[in-house]
Design an enzyme around this catalytic site. Structure first.
Site, PDB file in Angstrom:
ATOM      1  N   CYS A 134       0.843  -1.194   0.000  1.00 56.41           N
ATOM      2  CA  CYS A 134       0.000   0.000   0.000  1.00 56.41           C
ATOM      3  C   CYS A 134       0.884   1.252   0.000  1.00 56.41           C
ATOM      4  O   CYS A 134       1.438   1.611   1.045  1.00 56.41           O
ATOM      5  CB  CYS A 134      -0.933  -0.011   1.214  1.00 56.41           C
ATOM      6  SG  CYS A 134      -1.978   1.445   1.309  1.00 56.41           S
ATOM      7  N   CYS A 137      -0.421   4.199   2.054  1.00 54.22           N
ATOM      8  CA  CYS A 137      -0.226   3.993   3.495  1.00 54.22           C
ATOM      9  C   CYS A 137       1.235   4.214   3.906  1.00 54.22           C
ATOM     10  O   CYS A 137       1.504   4.817   4.940  1.00 54.22           O
ATOM     11  CB  CYS A 137      -0.587   2.564   3.889  1.00 54.22           C
ATOM     12  SG  CYS A 137      -2.108   1.938   3.173  1.00 54.22           S
ATOM     13  N   ASP A 138       2.171   3.721   3.108  1.00 56.03           N
ATOM     14  CA  ASP A 138       3.541   3.573   3.606  1.00 56.03           C
ATOM     15  C   ASP A 138       4.594   4.441   2.920  1.00 56.03           C
ATOM     16  O   ASP A 138       5.744   4.463   3.361  1.00 56.03           O
ATOM     17  CB  ASP A 138       3.966   2.099   3.481  1.00 56.03           C
ATOM     18  CG  ASP A 138       3.140   1.203   4.392  1.00 56.03           C
ATOM     19  OD1 ASP A 138       2.647   1.705   5.425  1.00 56.03           O
ATOM     20  OD2 ASP A 138       2.972   0.011   4.073  1.00 56.03           O
TER      21      ASP A 138
HETATM   22  C1  LIG Z   1       0.399  -3.872   4.827  1.00 55.39           C
HETATM   23  C2  LIG Z   1      -0.818  -2.978   4.759  1.00 55.39           C
HETATM   24  C3  LIG Z   1      -0.728  -1.711   5.261  1.00 55.39           C
HETATM   25  C4  LIG Z   1      -1.861  -0.875   5.224  1.00 55.39           C
HETATM   26  N1  LIG Z   1      -1.732   0.369   5.764  1.00 55.39           N
HETATM   27  C5  LIG Z   1      -2.814   1.179   5.766  1.00 55.39           C
HETATM   28  C6  LIG Z   1      -2.733   2.491   6.330  1.00 55.39           C
HETATM   29  O1  LIG Z   1      -1.681   2.925   6.814  1.00 55.39           O
HETATM   30  N2  LIG Z   1      -3.855   3.254   6.310  1.00 55.39           N
HETATM   31  C7  LIG Z   1      -5.035   2.814   5.775  1.00 55.39           C
HETATM   32  O2  LIG Z   1      -6.027   3.563   5.812  1.00 55.39           O
HETATM   33  N3  LIG Z   1      -5.137   1.593   5.219  1.00 55.39           N
HETATM   34  C8  LIG Z   1      -4.068   0.773   5.188  1.00 55.39           C
HETATM   35  N4  LIG Z   1      -4.146  -0.468   4.617  1.00 55.39           N
HETATM   36  C9  LIG Z   1      -5.413  -0.868   4.013  1.00 55.39           C
HETATM   37  C10 LIG Z   1      -6.408  -1.275   5.133  1.00 55.39           C
HETATM   38  O3  LIG Z   1      -5.802  -2.158   6.015  1.00 55.39           O
HETATM   39  C11 LIG Z   1      -7.656  -1.912   4.526  1.00 55.39           C
HETATM   40  O4  LIG Z   1      -8.233  -1.040   3.576  1.00 55.39           O
HETATM   41  C12 LIG Z   1      -8.692  -2.204   5.615  1.00 55.39           C
HETATM   42  O5  LIG Z   1      -8.139  -3.049   6.604  1.00 55.39           O
HETATM   43  C13 LIG Z   1      -9.927  -2.857   5.014  1.00 55.39           C
HETATM   44  O6  LIG Z   1     -10.768  -3.231   6.063  1.00 55.39           O
HETATM   45  P1  LIG Z   1     -11.895  -4.312   5.879  1.00 55.39           P
HETATM   46  O7  LIG Z   1     -12.591  -4.380   7.185  1.00 55.39           O
HETATM   47  O8  LIG Z   1     -12.685  -4.020   4.678  1.00 55.39           O
HETATM   48  O9  LIG Z   1     -11.152  -5.692   5.532  1.00 55.39           O
HETATM   49  P2  LIG Z   1      -9.899  -6.478   6.120  1.00 55.39           P
HETATM   50  O10 LIG Z   1      -8.993  -5.620   6.914  1.00 55.39           O
HETATM   51  O11 LIG Z   1      -9.347  -7.207   4.947  1.00 55.39           O
HETATM   52  O12 LIG Z   1     -10.545  -7.511   7.137  1.00 55.39           O
HETATM   53  C14 LIG Z   1     -11.375  -8.541   6.739  1.00 55.39           C
HETATM   54  C15 LIG Z   1     -11.484  -9.529   7.879  1.00 55.39           C
HETATM   55  O13 LIG Z   1     -12.436 -10.531   7.550  1.00 55.39           O
HETATM   56  C16 LIG Z   1     -11.957 -11.785   7.983  1.00 55.39           C
HETATM   57  N5  LIG Z   1     -12.621 -12.826   7.196  1.00 55.39           N
HETATM   58  C17 LIG Z   1     -12.560 -12.990   5.838  1.00 55.39           C
HETATM   59  N6  LIG Z   1     -13.341 -14.019   5.469  1.00 55.39           N
HETATM   60  C18 LIG Z   1     -13.904 -14.516   6.601  1.00 55.39           C
HETATM   61  C19 LIG Z   1     -14.787 -15.603   6.873  1.00 55.39           C
HETATM   62  N7  LIG Z   1     -15.258 -16.383   5.880  1.00 55.39           N
HETATM   63  N8  LIG Z   1     -15.159 -15.847   8.146  1.00 55.39           N
HETATM   64  C20 LIG Z   1     -14.696 -15.050   9.160  1.00 55.39           C
HETATM   65  N9  LIG Z   1     -13.840 -14.027   8.963  1.00 55.39           N
HETATM   66  C21 LIG Z   1     -13.457 -13.764   7.710  1.00 55.39           C
HETATM   67  C22 LIG Z   1     -10.464 -11.700   7.722  1.00 55.39           C
HETATM   68  O14 LIG Z   1      -9.761 -12.653   8.520  1.00 55.39           O
HETATM   69  C23 LIG Z   1     -10.159 -10.262   8.138  1.00 55.39           C
HETATM   70  O15 LIG Z   1      -9.834 -10.151   9.506  1.00 55.39           O
HETATM   71  C24 LIG Z   1      -3.064  -1.337   4.657  1.00 55.39           C
HETATM   72  C25 LIG Z   1      -3.137  -2.623   4.144  1.00 55.39           C
HETATM   73  C26 LIG Z   1      -2.031  -3.453   4.199  1.00 55.39           C
HETATM   74  C27 LIG Z   1      -2.122  -4.864   3.678  1.00 55.39           C
END
Ligand SMILES: Cc1cc2nc3c(=O)[nH]c(=O)nc-3n(C[C@H](O)[C@H](O)[C@H](O)COP(=O)(O)OP(=O)(O)OC[C@H]3O[C@@H](n4cnc5c(N)ncnc54)[C@H](O)[C@@H]3O)c2cc1C
Length: 310
Positions: A134, A137-138
């Site tokens: 990302c 982000c970084d």
């Molecule tokens: C390395 C990295 C750094 C980042 N840094 C930043 C930053 O600095 N700032 C920022 O704004 N964004 C950042 N992002 C992006 C940000 O993390 C994501 O946009 C955000 O976490 C999305 O949230 P979400 O809840 O949609 O999904 P996710 O964070 O992907 O969470 C989804 C969750 O659902 C769970 N899950 C999936 N399928 C199932 C199932 N069938 N049953 C039960 N549980 C399930 C997964 O285990 C996971 O915990 C970063 C991403 C990465 C990879």
């Protein structure tokens, strides 16, 4: 467990924010998480762009705060993977979990996405310590440094352009001899003196000694190998939405993200999708949290209209 009003699949930014709103609206709320609270953000050392934390915040700790807030309002956290999601003839839903079935009147899918990795030696070791998925982000952590960007699509080129705001030089490494990114992004990238292009080349290993020091490259046409000294590697080789539960149930876009309207409603009444799993997401924590709030408010309206007040 008895039927819940709102089942949330995924315990990260979108899911836990949805849980705060749903439980605070006095709806019986259960959050299912198959891995770690916080999803993608839990792997991030410092989050600098989430409002309210001017000095940055550790991603895992931030997710724990989300969780505490959701539990304070009565949301129940269940550390179980959801393996199936069924729409019943009466419009209710059944979730299959590792420990049995769970009935729900409404479901918010916040299962997020997983970034595709290169799968090369050193990548896992340096993730979060030089290897990033990302740029938004970084990039700020690489001020004045030389970094590599791997990929050739829109995300790679867009992020490479963003990263030049901080890095002194961006080496864009692409396995083909031309970019797949849109024409306007290509024009901007070619016009940017801070970006250089390495064509027909793949990364074979990421090296370092505690700190990332470089990448081993191989030219696919000539077979020639080389090492590029960089302190950061940004990987943009696609992202896979975790939408397998929704396949065949709701409309998905070409990449497999759930198609939703502005209220995060899918085409199935009572079934919502929010965060990185939905189409056109900004793929940021703050937008995921906003989506979660929107979905929970829409789910509350759906429940009130369909089943009445709590
Ligand atoms: C390395 C990295 C750094 C980042 N840094 C930043 C930053 O600095 N700032 C920022 O704004 N964004 C950042 N992002 C992006 C940000 O993390 C994501 O946009 C955000 O976490 C999305 O949230 P979400 O809840 O949609 O999904 P996710 O964070 O992907 O969470 C989804 C969750 O659902 C769970 N899950 C999936 N399928 C199932 C199932 N069938 N049953 C039960 N549980 C399930 C997964 O285990 C996971 O915990 C970063 C991403 C990465 C990879």
């Amino acid at each position: 467990m008895n039927e819940v009003d709102i089942a949330i699949i995924g315990g990260s930014g979108a899911g836990l924010t949805a849980a705060i709103y749903a439980a605070r609206a006095r709806r019986r709320t259960a959050v299912f998480e198959r891995k770690v609270t916080g999803g993608q953000i839990a792997t991030t050392d410092v989050v600098e762009n989430f409002p309210g934390f001017p000095d940055g915040v550790n991603g895992f700790e931030l997710a724990q705060l989300f969780l505490r807030q959701a539990e304070n309002f009565g949301a129940e956290m269940r550390y179980e993977g959801v393996t199936g999601l069924r729409l019943e003839p009466d419009g209710r839903f059944t979730l299959s979990t590792d420990s049995g079935d769970q009935a729900a009147r409404a479901v918010i899918v916040t299962a997020g996405a997983e970034y595709n990795t290169l799968g090369v030696p050193g990548e896992a070791e340096f993730t979060g310590r030089g290897v990033s998925y990302c740029g938004t982000c970084d990039a700020a952590f690489f001020k004045g440094q030389e970094v590599a960007v791997v990929g050739g699509g829109d995300a790679a080129v867009d992020e490479a352009l963003f990263i030049t705001r901080y890095a002194s030089k961006v080496h864009l490494i692409h396995r083909r001899d031309q970019l797949r990114a849109s024409a306007v992004l290509q024009e901007r990238a070619f016009a940017n003196p801070a970006i250089t292009f390495t064509w027909d080349t793949v990364v074979e290993a990421i090296r370092g000694n505690g700190q990332l020091q470089g990448v081993d490259l191989r030219n696919l046409k000539t077979g020639e190998t080389s090492t590029l000294p960089v302190t950061g590697v940004f990987v943009f080789v696609g992202q896979t939405p975790s939408s397998e539960l929704l396949r065949g149930l709701v409309e998905l876009d070409l990449a497999g993200h759930a198609v939703v309207d502005l209220q995060m409603r899918t085409n199935v009444p009572g079934l919502f999708a929010a965060g990185d799993v939905r189409t056109q997401s900004a793929r940021q924590l703050v937008s995921a949290a906003g989506d979660g709030a929107t979905a929970a408010i829409a789910a509350e309206h759906f429940l009130a209209e369909t089943y009445g007040a709590p």
